[in-house]
Design a protein around this motif. Structure first.
Motif, short mmCIF file in Angstrom:
data_model
loop_
_atom_site.label_atom_id
_atom_site.label_comp_id
_atom_site.label_asym_id
_atom_site.label_seq_id
_atom_site.Cartn_x
_atom_site.Cartn_y
_atom_site.Cartn_z
N ILE A 60 -14.18 3.41 -5.50
CA ILE A 60 -12.67 3.22 -5.11
C ILE A 60 -11.82 2.44 -6.17
O ILE A 60 -10.79 2.78 -6.32
CB ILE A 60 -12.40 3.11 -3.76
N THR B 70 -18.75 2.55 -0.20
CA THR B 70 -17.84 3.43 -0.94
C THR B 70 -16.82 2.73 -1.81
O THR B 70 -16.21 3.04 -2.66
CB THR B 70 -16.84 4.41 0.04
N SER C 299 2.25 11.79 -1.54
CA SER C 299 0.92 12.10 -1.01
C SER C 299 1.37 13.17 0.48
O SER C 299 2.56 12.94 0.84
CB SER C 299 0.10 11.10 -0.30
N LYS D 275 -8.05 14.87 6.14
CA LYS D 275 -9.41 14.68 5.43
C LYS D 275 -10.04 13.28 5.73
O LYS D 275 -11.15 13.04 5.64
CB LYS D 275 -8.95 14.68 3.91
N ARG E 72 -2.70 16.36 4.85
CA ARG E 72 -3.75 16.52 4.30
C ARG E 72 -4.51 15.27 4.48
O ARG E 72 -5.63 15.31 4.83
CB ARG E 72 -3.91 16.91 2.80
N GLY F 64 -13.03 17.30 1.96
CA GLY F 64 -12.11 16.70 0.84
C GLY F 64 -12.92 16.42 -0.44
O GLY F 64 -14.02 16.82 -0.74
N VAL G 33 -10.65 11.20 -5.67
CA VAL G 33 -9.49 11.11 -5.09
C VAL G 33 -8.58 9.64 -5.67
O VAL G 33 -7.42 9.85 -5.72
CB VAL G 33 -9.80 10.91 -3.57
N ILE H 214 0.78 -1.09 0.00
CA ILE H 214 -0.04 -0.04 -0.09
C ILE H 214 0.96 1.10 0.07
O ILE H 214 0.49 2.24 -0.74
CB ILE H 214 -1.16 0.04 1.22
N ILE I 157 -6.78 0.92 -8.16
CA ILE I 157 -6.94 0.09 -7.00
C ILE I 157 -7.40 -1.14 -7.21
O ILE I 157 -8.63 -1.26 -7.55
CB ILE I 157 -7.38 0.95 -5.61
N PHE J 221 1.02 6.00 -1.75
CA PHE J 221 1.07 7.16 -0.89
C PHE J 221 2.38 7.93 -0.96
O PHE J 221 2.61 8.93 -0.17
CB PHE J 221 0.68 6.70 0.60
N ASP K 4 -5.63 -5.17 -3.37
CA ASP K 4 -5.20 -3.91 -2.45
C ASP K 4 -6.32 -3.28 -1.83
O ASP K 4 -5.85 -2.78 -0.52
CB ASP K 4 -4.38 -2.86 -3.40
N TYR L 267 -17.17 16.84 5.92
CA TYR L 267 -16.13 16.36 5.09
C TYR L 267 -15.79 17.59 4.03
O TYR L 267 -16.56 18.13 3.33
CB TYR L 267 -16.28 14.94 4.33
N MET M 251 -5.44 5.49 -9.87
CA MET M 251 -4.85 4.68 -8.88
C MET M 251 -4.94 3.42 -9.32
O MET M 251 -4.21 2.24 -9.02
CB MET M 251 -5.23 4.75 -7.44
C1 HEM Z 1 -13.42 2.58 2.06
C2 HEM Z 1 -12.08 2.86 1.77
C3 HEM Z 1 -11.38 4.24 1.44
C4 HEM Z 1 -11.67 5.28 1.93
C5 HEM Z 1 -12.98 5.59 2.85
C6 HEM Z 1 -10.71 6.36 1.49
C7 HEM Z 1 -10.80 7.45 2.01
C8 HEM Z 1 -9.76 8.51 1.43
C9 HEM Z 1 -9.81 10.18 1.87
C10 HEM Z 1 -10.96 10.59 2.61
C11 HEM Z 1 -8.69 10.31 1.25
C12 HEM Z 1 -8.32 12.03 1.42
C13 HEM Z 1 -9.08 12.84 0.27
C14 HEM Z 1 -8.53 14.18 0.07
O1 HEM Z 1 -7.54 14.55 0.36
O2 HEM Z 1 -9.41 14.79 -0.35
C15 HEM Z 1 -7.93 9.54 0.63
C16 HEM Z 1 -6.91 9.55 -0.15
C17 HEM Z 1 -6.02 8.61 -0.57
N1 HEM Z 1 -6.45 7.37 -0.71
FE1 HEM Z 1 -8.16 6.40 0.08
N2 HEM Z 1 -9.70 5.71 0.91
C18 HEM Z 1 -10.30 4.30 0.92
C19 HEM Z 1 -9.21 3.15 0.19
C20 HEM Z 1 -8.07 3.32 -0.39
C21 HEM Z 1 -7.19 2.44 -0.67
C22 HEM Z 1 -7.45 0.90 -0.52
C23 HEM Z 1 -6.06 2.96 -1.05
C24 HEM Z 1 -4.88 2.11 -1.74
C25 HEM Z 1 -4.65 1.32 -1.95
C26 HEM Z 1 -6.41 4.27 -1.04
C27 HEM Z 1 -5.41 5.23 -1.47
C28 HEM Z 1 -5.33 6.69 -1.37
C29 HEM Z 1 -4.42 7.78 -1.63
C30 HEM Z 1 -3.07 7.34 -2.30
C31 HEM Z 1 -4.67 8.73 -1.00
C32 HEM Z 1 -4.06 10.17 -1.05
C33 HEM Z 1 -4.20 11.01 -2.58
C34 HEM Z 1 -3.43 12.18 -2.58
O3 HEM Z 1 -2.33 12.42 -2.14
O4 HEM Z 1 -3.90 13.16 -3.34
N3 HEM Z 1 -7.44 4.76 -0.41
N4 HEM Z 1 -8.67 8.22 0.84
#
Ligand code: HEM
Length: 142
Positions: free
Chosen positions: A139, A135, A62, A70, A66, A87, A93, A55, A99, A59, A103, A85, A97
């Motif tokens: 994603i 959600t 990132s 968020k 932030r 974000g 977002v 994982i 995903i 990031f 993952d 919220y 990716m």
């Molecule tokens: C139910 C599952 C998930 C939820 C609720 C969730 C929620 C979020 C939220 C709230 C953010 C921040 C949004 C913002 O900056 O405006 C975020 C960012 C991010 N998420 Fe998730 N996420 C989930 C699953 C995942 C998974 C499984 C991965 C990768 C394997 C992932 C990768 C990322 C990355 C890399 C960012 C940062 C993006 C950036 O830097 O701009 N997320 N996620």
């Protein structure tokens, strides 16, 4: 007048439902320990991500501060806590990716580890995970 009373009753019912009160009489937000409990979960989650070779690469570029802010807001909102919220949408977002299901599931496991380390009871953990299930389709493979 009767119409007004019915409207007031409907509004009260709606407000009560939207609070998602649990059997114990507390909201999921309260069960998670409020904003400080959620912050603890997110702190732990970020550590879990840092140690996950699957994982962490997502990031690498990132902004951690932030992401912390968020994600805390997002969890607070899902748990019917008193926060908005601010974000981007889950689709925006995670777009690009790509995903995989695997993952995504690893991400869920990391969140479970984070909640275990914050001493969140399993019943409470399951309630939070249930709010996240919808959600999933916003994603994966985006
Ligand atoms: C139910 C599952 C998930 C939820 C609720 C969730 C929620 C979020 C939220 C709230 C953010 C921040 C949004 C913002 O900056 O405006 C975020 C960012 C991010 N998420 Fe998730 N996420 C989930 C699953 C995942 C998974 C499984 C991965 C990768 C394997 C992932 C990768 C990322 C990355 C890399 C960012 C940062 C993006 C950036 O830097 O701009 N997320 N996620």
């Amino acid at each position: 007048m009767a119409l007004f009373r019915i409207a007031a009753m409907l509004l009260t019912a709606l407000l009560l439902l939207s609070c998602k009160h649990t059997d114990a009489g507390s909201t999921l937000y309260e069960e998670l320990g409020g904003r400080s409990g959620i912050n603890q979960i997110v702190d732990n989650f970020i550590t879990e991500i840092e140690y996950s070779p699957d994982i962490f690469p997502y990031f690498e570029n990132s902004d951690v501060a932030r992401f912390h802010e968020k994600l805390s807001e997002h969890i607070c909102m899902l748990a019917s806590g008193p926060c908005a919220y601010t974000g981007d949408t889950m689709e925006q977002v995670h777009a690009g990716m790509n995903i995989s299901e695997r993952d995504f599931n690893i991400g869920v496991d990391l969140l479970i580890n984070a909640m275990n380390k914050a001493n969140i009871p399993h019943t409470t953990q399951n309630k939070l995970l249930a709010t996240m299930t919808p959600t999933r389709k916003e994603i994966i493979y985006k």
